[in-house]
Scaffold this motif. Structure first.
Motif, PDB file in Angstrom:
ATOM      1  N   PRO A 188       0.930  -1.318  -0.066  1.00 41.68           N
ATOM      2  CA  PRO A 188      -0.109  -0.015   0.089  1.00 41.68           C
ATOM      3  C   PRO A 188       0.659   1.183  -0.024  1.00 41.68           C
ATOM      4  O   PRO A 188       1.956   1.289   0.514  1.00 41.68           O
ATOM      5  CB  PRO A 188      -0.610   0.151   1.336  1.00 41.68           C
ATOM      6  CG  PRO A 188      -0.546  -1.132   2.045  1.00 41.68           C
ATOM      7  CD  PRO A 188       0.703  -2.079   1.187  1.00 41.68           C
ATOM      8  N   LEU A 189       0.140   2.226  -0.513  1.00 40.17           N
ATOM      9  CA  LEU A 189       1.201   3.565  -0.639  1.00 40.17           C
ATOM     10  C   LEU A 189       1.433   3.994   0.630  1.00 40.17           C
ATOM     11  O   LEU A 189       2.536   4.785   0.857  1.00 40.17           O
ATOM     12  CB  LEU A 189       0.280   4.664  -1.378  1.00 40.17           C
ATOM     13  CG  LEU A 189       0.080   4.273  -2.859  1.00 40.17           C
ATOM     14  CD1 LEU A 189      -0.766   5.561  -3.454  1.00 40.17           C
ATOM     15  CD2 LEU A 189       1.392   4.305  -3.531  1.00 40.17           C
ATOM     16  N   SER A 190       0.786   3.786   1.850  1.00 39.22           N
ATOM     17  CA  SER A 190       0.897   4.313   3.100  1.00 39.22           C
ATOM     18  C   SER A 190       2.233   3.656   3.821  1.00 39.22           C
ATOM     19  O   SER A 190       3.244   4.124   4.422  1.00 39.22           O
ATOM     20  CB  SER A 190      -0.073   4.100   4.000  1.00 39.22           C
ATOM     21  OG  SER A 190      -0.281   2.739   4.266  1.00 39.22           O
ATOM     22  N   LEU A 191       2.683   2.358   3.197  1.00 37.82           N
ATOM     23  CA  LEU A 191       3.628   1.652   3.527  1.00 37.82           C
ATOM     24  C   LEU A 191       4.998   1.773   2.767  1.00 37.82           C
ATOM     25  O   LEU A 191       6.205   1.571   2.901  1.00 37.82           O
ATOM     26  CB  LEU A 191       3.396   0.125   3.653  1.00 37.82           C
ATOM     27  CG  LEU A 191       2.403  -0.274   4.755  1.00 37.82           C
ATOM     28  CD1 LEU A 191       2.356  -1.751   4.740  1.00 37.82           C
ATOM     29  CD2 LEU A 191       2.985   0.173   5.869  1.00 37.82           C
ATOM     30  N   ASP A 192       4.907   2.462   1.586  1.00 40.53           N
ATOM     31  CA  ASP A 192       5.758   2.563   0.527  1.00 40.53           C
ATOM     32  C   ASP A 192       5.607   4.353   0.163  1.00 40.53           C
ATOM     33  O   ASP A 192       5.499   4.493  -0.756  1.00 40.53           O
ATOM     34  CB  ASP A 192       5.570   1.863  -0.944  1.00 40.53           C
ATOM     35  CG  ASP A 192       6.840   1.907  -1.611  1.00 40.53           C
ATOM     36  OD1 ASP A 192       7.724   2.097  -0.924  1.00 40.53           O
ATOM     37  OD2 ASP A 192       6.872   1.450  -2.786  1.00 40.53           O
ATOM     38  N   PRO A 193       5.971   5.135   1.099  1.00 44.15           N
ATOM     39  CA  PRO A 193       6.114   6.432   0.678  1.00 44.15           C
ATOM     40  C   PRO A 193       7.118   7.028  -0.219  1.00 44.15           C
ATOM     41  O   PRO A 193       8.115   6.333  -0.188  1.00 44.15           O
ATOM     42  CB  PRO A 193       6.056   7.225   2.085  1.00 44.15           C
ATOM     43  CG  PRO A 193       6.927   6.427   2.727  1.00 44.15           C
ATOM     44  CD  PRO A 193       6.418   4.897   2.540  1.00 44.15           C
ATOM     45  N   LYS A 194       6.840   8.105  -1.029  1.00 42.78           N
ATOM     46  CA  LYS A 194       8.119   8.562  -1.688  1.00 42.78           C
ATOM     47  C   LYS A 194       9.136   9.087  -0.762  1.00 42.78           C
ATOM     48  O   LYS A 194       8.669   9.898   0.206  1.00 42.78           O
ATOM     49  CB  LYS A 194       7.368   9.521  -2.576  1.00 42.78           C
ATOM     50  CG  LYS A 194       6.613   9.078  -3.654  1.00 42.78           C
ATOM     51  CD  LYS A 194       6.089  10.186  -4.745  1.00 42.78           C
ATOM     52  CE  LYS A 194       5.281   9.695  -5.834  1.00 42.78           C
ATOM     53  NZ  LYS A 194       4.917  10.649  -6.777  1.00 42.78           N
ATOM     54  N   PRO A 195      10.332   9.063  -0.972  1.00 44.44           N
ATOM     55  CA  PRO A 195      11.436   9.522  -0.281  1.00 44.44           C
ATOM     56  C   PRO A 195      11.538  11.094  -0.230  1.00 44.44           C
ATOM     57  O   PRO A 195      11.083  11.896  -1.303  1.00 44.44           O
ATOM     58  CB  PRO A 195      12.735   9.280  -0.673  1.00 44.44           C
ATOM     59  CG  PRO A 195      12.270   8.915  -2.184  1.00 44.44           C
ATOM     60  CD  PRO A 195      10.961   8.240  -2.279  1.00 44.44           C
ATOM     61  N   LEU A 196      11.432  11.611   1.017  1.00 39.81           N
ATOM     62  CA  LEU A 196      11.411  13.085   1.141  1.00 39.81           C
ATOM     63  C   LEU A 196      13.111  13.642   1.319  1.00 39.81           C
ATOM     64  O   LEU A 196      13.836  12.944   2.159  1.00 39.81           O
ATOM     65  CB  LEU A 196      10.820  13.818   2.520  1.00 39.81           C
ATOM     66  CG  LEU A 196      10.781  14.770   2.796  1.00 39.81           C
ATOM     67  CD1 LEU A 196       9.921  15.961   1.859  1.00 39.81           C
ATOM     68  CD2 LEU A 196      10.187  14.994   4.210  1.00 39.81           C
ATOM     69  N   VAL A 197      13.565  14.757   0.349  1.00 34.95           N
ATOM     70  CA  VAL A 197      14.734  14.901   0.136  1.00 34.95           C
ATOM     71  C   VAL A 197      14.749  16.377   0.567  1.00 34.95           C
ATOM     72  O   VAL A 197      14.007  17.194   0.130  1.00 34.95           O
ATOM     73  CB  VAL A 197      15.358  14.770  -1.199  1.00 34.95           C
ATOM     74  CG1 VAL A 197      16.740  15.292  -1.195  1.00 34.95           C
ATOM     75  CG2 VAL A 197      15.512  13.375  -1.299  1.00 34.95           C
ATOM     76  N   ILE A 198      15.548  16.796   1.495  1.00 36.86           N
ATOM     77  CA  ILE A 198      15.631  18.232   2.013  1.00 36.86           C
ATOM     78  C   ILE A 198      16.899  18.621   1.709  1.00 36.86           C
ATOM     79  O   ILE A 198      17.776  17.662   2.335  1.00 36.86           O
ATOM     80  CB  ILE A 198      15.161  18.504   3.614  1.00 36.86           C
ATOM     81  CG1 ILE A 198      13.767  17.908   3.750  1.00 36.86           C
ATOM     82  CG2 ILE A 198      15.478  19.817   3.920  1.00 36.86           C
ATOM     83  CD1 ILE A 198      13.467  17.829   5.318  1.00 36.86           C
ATOM     84  N   THR A 199      17.290  19.786   0.796  1.00 34.06           N
ATOM     85  CA  THR A 199      18.767  20.320   0.897  1.00 34.06           C
ATOM     86  C   THR A 199      18.818  21.466   1.728  1.00 34.06           C
ATOM     87  O   THR A 199      17.822  22.414   1.912  1.00 34.06           O
ATOM     88  CB  THR A 199      18.447  20.742  -0.671  1.00 34.06           C
ATOM     89  OG1 THR A 199      17.438  21.623  -0.891  1.00 34.06           O
ATOM     90  CG2 THR A 199      18.647  19.596  -1.608  1.00 34.06           C
ATOM     91  N   VAL A 200      20.075  21.531   2.477  1.00 30.73           N
ATOM     92  CA  VAL A 200      20.323  22.272   3.318  1.00 30.73           C
ATOM     93  C   VAL A 200      21.175  23.204   2.602  1.00 30.73           C
ATOM     94  O   VAL A 200      22.564  22.848   2.490  1.00 30.73           O
ATOM     95  CB  VAL A 200      20.671  21.725   4.730  1.00 30.73           C
ATOM     96  CG1 VAL A 200      21.305  22.775   5.667  1.00 30.73           C
ATOM     97  CG2 VAL A 200      19.917  20.773   5.346  1.00 30.73           C
TER      98      VAL A 200
END
Length: 190
Positions: free
Chosen positions: A147-159
């Motif tokens: 399910p999508l709730s168990l396979d989220p898209k990666p969150l990339v934060i650039t600092v």
């Protein structure tokens, strides 16, 4: 009668005098006879010794019986565990999935549309179709999609890089002592 009486009188004193003579007590010297104490002491010590030896043998026998019972209990426990392991192995060998996999390795194919023979009259029920490898039934189901709730898209934060005295001094590499102090204070704040 008078003669009988006189005879009785003469007889009685004689017999009484004889009885008195016989009954006369005399003083006998005191004789002290001690029972032998040694045989009694030996008998008592032998009985005590036999009792102690008997108790020791009884205790030893009970300990041996206890060890034997413990060994038999351990053997029974190990045999019970072995039986359970063999039962589990037998159940895994009887598993329909395993049997289907072995049949597939041997080249057997399950028909997609089975046909049956009625034993009462010998009639074939259903339409027999030869089975092919393409028509086979899946042994293992298709894995379900996550399910999508168990396979989220990666969150990339650039600092963004920090700008300032410490960043410029370490970037330029000056050796005037201020950069090293700024670097050491920056390391202490982290």
């Amino acid at each position: 009668m008078s003669s009988l009486m006189s005879q009785a009188r003469t007889r009685v004193p004689r017999s009484a005098w004889a009885a008195v003579e016989r009954a006369r007590l005399t003083v006998v010297p005191v004789r002290r006879s001690h029972a032998a104490r040694m045989p009694f002491a030996i008998l008592v010590s032998a009985l005590l010794g036999a009792g102690v030896v008997g108790l020791l043998m009884f205790n030893t026998h009970m300990q041996q019986a206890s060890f034997h019972a413990t060994a038999l209990q351990e053997q029974a426990d190990s045999l019970t565990a072995r039986k359970q392991a063999l039962d589990m192995e037998l159940e895994s060998l009887r598993d329909p999935q395993r049997l289907a996999e072995r049949a597939k390795r041997l080249g057997m194919v399950a028909p997609s549309v089975p046909a049956f023979i009625r034993l009462s009259d010998g009639r074939i029920v259903g339409s027999p179709v030869p089975a092919t490898a393409e028509d086979t039934v899946r042994i293992h189901g298709v894995p379900a999609a996550k399910p999508l709730s168990l396979d989220p898209k990666p969150l990339v934060i650039t600092v963004p890089a920090r700008s300032g005295v410490a960043g410029s001094a370490s970037a330029t590499g000056t050796n005037d002592g201020t950069a090293s102090a700024a670097t050491s204070s920056e390391g202490a704040t982290r």
